[in-house]
Design a protein around this motif. Structure first.
Motif, PDB file in Angstrom:
ATOM      1  N   GLY A 146       0.786  -1.226   0.000  1.00 28.59           N
ATOM      2  CA  GLY A 146       0.000   0.000   0.000  1.00 28.59           C
ATOM      3  C   GLY A 146       0.818   1.276   0.000  1.00 28.59           C
ATOM      4  O   GLY A 146       0.274   2.359  -0.251  1.00 28.59           O
ATOM      5  N   GLU A 147       2.124   1.166   0.249  1.00 31.14           N
ATOM      6  CA  GLU A 147       2.983   2.357   0.261  1.00 31.14           C
ATOM      7  C   GLU A 147       3.464   2.665  -1.160  1.00 31.14           C
ATOM      8  O   GLU A 147       3.958   1.782  -1.870  1.00 31.14           O
ATOM      9  N   VAL A 148       3.315   3.901  -1.575  1.00 32.29           N
ATOM     10  CA  VAL A 148       3.679   4.290  -2.945  1.00 32.29           C
ATOM     11  C   VAL A 148       5.199   4.427  -3.075  1.00 32.29           C
ATOM     12  O   VAL A 148       5.857   4.998  -2.208  1.00 32.29           O
ATOM     13  N   PHE A 149       5.737   3.898  -4.190  1.00 30.40           N
ATOM     14  CA  PHE A 149       7.165   4.018  -4.477  1.00 30.40           C
ATOM     15  C   PHE A 149       7.365   4.090  -5.985  1.00 30.40           C
ATOM     16  O   PHE A 149       6.447   3.802  -6.769  1.00 30.40           O
ATOM     17  N   ILE A 409      -0.607  -4.966  -8.421  1.00 39.09           N
ATOM     18  CA  ILE A 409       0.197  -3.760  -8.650  1.00 39.09           C
ATOM     19  C   ILE A 409      -0.785  -2.656  -8.999  1.00 39.09           C
ATOM     20  O   ILE A 409      -1.612  -2.820  -9.897  1.00 39.09           O
ATOM     21  N   THR A 410      -0.701  -1.543  -8.297  1.00 39.62           N
ATOM     22  CA  THR A 410      -1.648  -0.442  -8.512  1.00 39.62           C
ATOM     23  C   THR A 410      -0.882   0.827  -8.860  1.00 39.62           C
ATOM     24  O   THR A 410       0.086   1.185  -8.179  1.00 39.62           O
ATOM     25  N   LEU A 411      -1.320   1.510  -9.913  1.00 34.96           N
ATOM     26  CA  LEU A 411      -0.703   2.775 -10.293  1.00 34.96           C
ATOM     27  C   LEU A 411      -1.170   3.874  -9.352  1.00 34.96           C
ATOM     28  O   LEU A 411      -2.355   3.979  -9.044  1.00 34.96           O
ATOM     29  N   LEU A 431       7.645   5.888 -12.416  1.00 32.36           N
ATOM     30  CA  LEU A 431       6.346   5.189 -12.384  1.00 32.36           C
ATOM     31  C   LEU A 431       6.018   4.874 -10.929  1.00 32.36           C
ATOM     32  O   LEU A 431       6.572   3.948 -10.327  1.00 32.36           O
ATOM     33  N   ASN A 432       5.104   5.654 -10.354  1.00 26.84           N
ATOM     34  CA  ASN A 432       4.720   5.460  -8.969  1.00 26.84           C
ATOM     35  C   ASN A 432       3.639   4.396  -8.846  1.00 26.84           C
ATOM     36  O   ASN A 432       2.584   4.487  -9.500  1.00 26.84           O
ATOM     37  N   VAL A 433       3.915   3.410  -8.013  1.00 27.98           N
ATOM     38  CA  VAL A 433       3.003   2.292  -7.833  1.00 27.98           C
ATOM     39  C   VAL A 433       2.936   1.906  -6.366  1.00 27.98           C
ATOM     40  O   VAL A 433       3.779   2.319  -5.552  1.00 27.98           O
ATOM     41  N   SER A 434       1.955   1.084  -6.046  1.00 32.77           N
ATOM     42  CA  SER A 434       1.930   0.402  -4.747  1.00 32.77           C
ATOM     43  C   SER A 434       1.622  -1.068  -5.035  1.00 32.77           C
ATOM     44  O   SER A 434       1.098  -1.409  -6.102  1.00 32.77           O
ATOM     45  N   ILE A 435       1.985  -1.927  -4.108  1.00 31.08           N
ATOM     46  CA  ILE A 435       1.801  -3.358  -4.327  1.00 31.08           C
ATOM     47  C   ILE A 435       1.099  -3.988  -3.135  1.00 31.08           C
ATOM     48  O   ILE A 435       1.057  -3.439  -2.034  1.00 31.08           O
TER      49      ILE A 435
END
Length: 439
Positions: A146-149, A409-411, A431-435
């Motif tokens: 859930g943390e964006v990186f 994987i969520t953008l 490309l910022n995503v969270s997993i």
């Protein structure tokens, strides 16, 4: 407009400029217009002809006599004052020489043969385990669910850099320098950087030369059975006049590689070994996040479906968007006269979205038939990318392990999907995503 949406029908090619940063953000609509109306398109005010249809690109790639790879520039030419400053910096290193990418047979074949054994299926098999360890370690180190990186900096850059560092047998703790030097090498390719950036890039290139010259000299004194040891021990067919240049030609007509030649080969391996793969991986992560049906198929069969996903990602992303050729004699392409000396750009990216070869070409569809044989992401003919097996291995392992280890994987909402300002090497800047990890 996203990268895979259908192109607009009302696009105008009047005043088209491939170096325009706005154009570079989404060029596919222009390439589609060229394919439909002017498949051999002369860029206004230049000697550059862009070839965009698949059936025209492939024969050009195979005809090395008419369409030479011995080009001197892939970008805008600097002014005289800047050229003098560039010469001062370059004098501190070794002079650039053409080897694999920018030279024709038979020289191309000689240089390529010095390192080709390191990119065979047998060698790739030995790299699968260490590359898998690299990928899994990096996935382990990704932020909490859930943390964006930024997937670029935390996964897609380090995977190929660490892999090529393994091939070159150099310390992985040099990773930041390898990335910086790679960025410096590609800075002027297909773009128009500022004067300051050009000079900065050249300083980085000279720094790269000194580092690897030292590595090569160490192998000359004490070979350790790796790629660079083989380079310093390689002997290639000498050309007439090599002896007069002071090169040591033996009784069999062979000579060692010069330091400039070895540095040229290593630089191409370094750049090709990470820049293009990083860009393709990033586009692949984005596409998987945007297409839940494909992600579900990958999750259901990671090992079986990952290679299929790789080929479609390569087709759609085509990190090396095109390649220059120089016309060696007056000729015609599809009825268009092209004069001797003109610069040609064979647009892999345009050919890879040719609807005559790939129906519904802007759609992401890994289930297409014959993808590996048809797409041109790695070129075609004698200049087919030497590092293609390594790139495919890295991408396959990344997608396989993502499918195996992640639930989703969520953008992130703050993505701007900005591309680097180059019409030759195309990739997202971030490309910022969270997993969500799988149970």
């Amino acid at each position: 407009m996203t990268d895979v949406e259908n192109v607009a029908e009302d696009v105008s090619l009047e005043g088209f400029n491939p170096f325009d940063p706005a154009t570079q953000q989404c060029p596919h609509q222009y390439y589609a217009k060229m394919r439909e109306t002017t498949p051999v398109f002369q860029v206004p005010g230049t000697d550059i002809y862009m070839v965009t249809r698949h059936d025209l690109v492939v024969p050009i790639l195979r005809d090395t006599a008419t369409f030479s790879s011995n080009f001197s520039t892939a970008g805008m030419s600097p002014d005289k004052e800047l050229v003098e400053k560039m010469k001062e910096i370059m004098a501190e290193g070794w002079p650039p020489v053409p080897t694999m990418l920018t030279i024709d047979p038979p020289h191309h074949t000689r240089f390529r043969g010095t390192v080709a054994t390191y990119f065979t299926p047998k060698t790739m098999a030995t790299l699968r385990e260490p590359v898998t360890e690299i990928v899994n370690r990096l996935i382990d180190e990704l932020p909490a669910d859930g943390e964006v990186f930024d997937a670029v900096t935390q996964l897609n850059v380090p995977v190929p850099i660490e892999a090529i560092a393994t091939v070159l047998n150099v310390p992985v703790d040099m990773m930041a320098d390898f990335k910086r030097w790679s960025d410096d090498f590609i800075a002027p390719i297909g773009s128009n950087p500022s004067d300051e950036r050009r000079l900065e890039a050249l300083r980085g290139t000279v720094e790269f030369q000194h580092y690897f010259a030292e590595q090569l000299e160490r192998r000359r004194v004490e070979p350790i059975g790796d790629l660079m040891s083989d380079l310093v021990q390689s002997r290639i067919e000498a050309d007439p006049g090599d002896a007069e240049k002071g090169l040591d030609v033996d009784d069999e007509g062979k000579r060692e590689l010069t330091m400039s030649e070895m540095l040229s080969i290593v630089s191409q391996l370094l750049v090709a070994g990470n820049e293009t793969t990083t860009k393709a991986l990033t586009e692949g992560v984005r596409l998987l996040a945007e297409h839940p049906d494909t992600w579900a198929k990958l999750r259901a069969d990671p090992a079986g479906y990952a290679p299929t996903v790789v080929e479609e990602v390569l087709r759609l992303s085509t990190p090396t968007q095109g390649m220059f050729r120089v016309v060696t004699a007056d000729t015609e392409i599809d009825g268009v006269p092209v004069p001797k000396g003109a610069r040609l750009v064979v647009m892999f990216a345009a050919a890879n979205r040719d609807p005559e070869v790939f129906p519904d070409p802007d759609a992401f569809d890994p289930d297409r038939e014959g993808l590996m044989k048809k797409h041109l992401a790695f070129g075609k003919g004698i200049h087919f990318c030497l590092g293609a097996p390594l790139s495919r291995l890295e991408m396959t392992i990344v997608f396989e392990q993502l499918g195996r280890r992640l639930e989703s994987i969520t953008l992130a909402d703050d993505n701007e999907f900005m591309y680097f300002p180059s019409f030759m090497l195309r990739g997202l800047t971030g490309l910022n995503v969270s997993i969500t990890r799988a149970a």
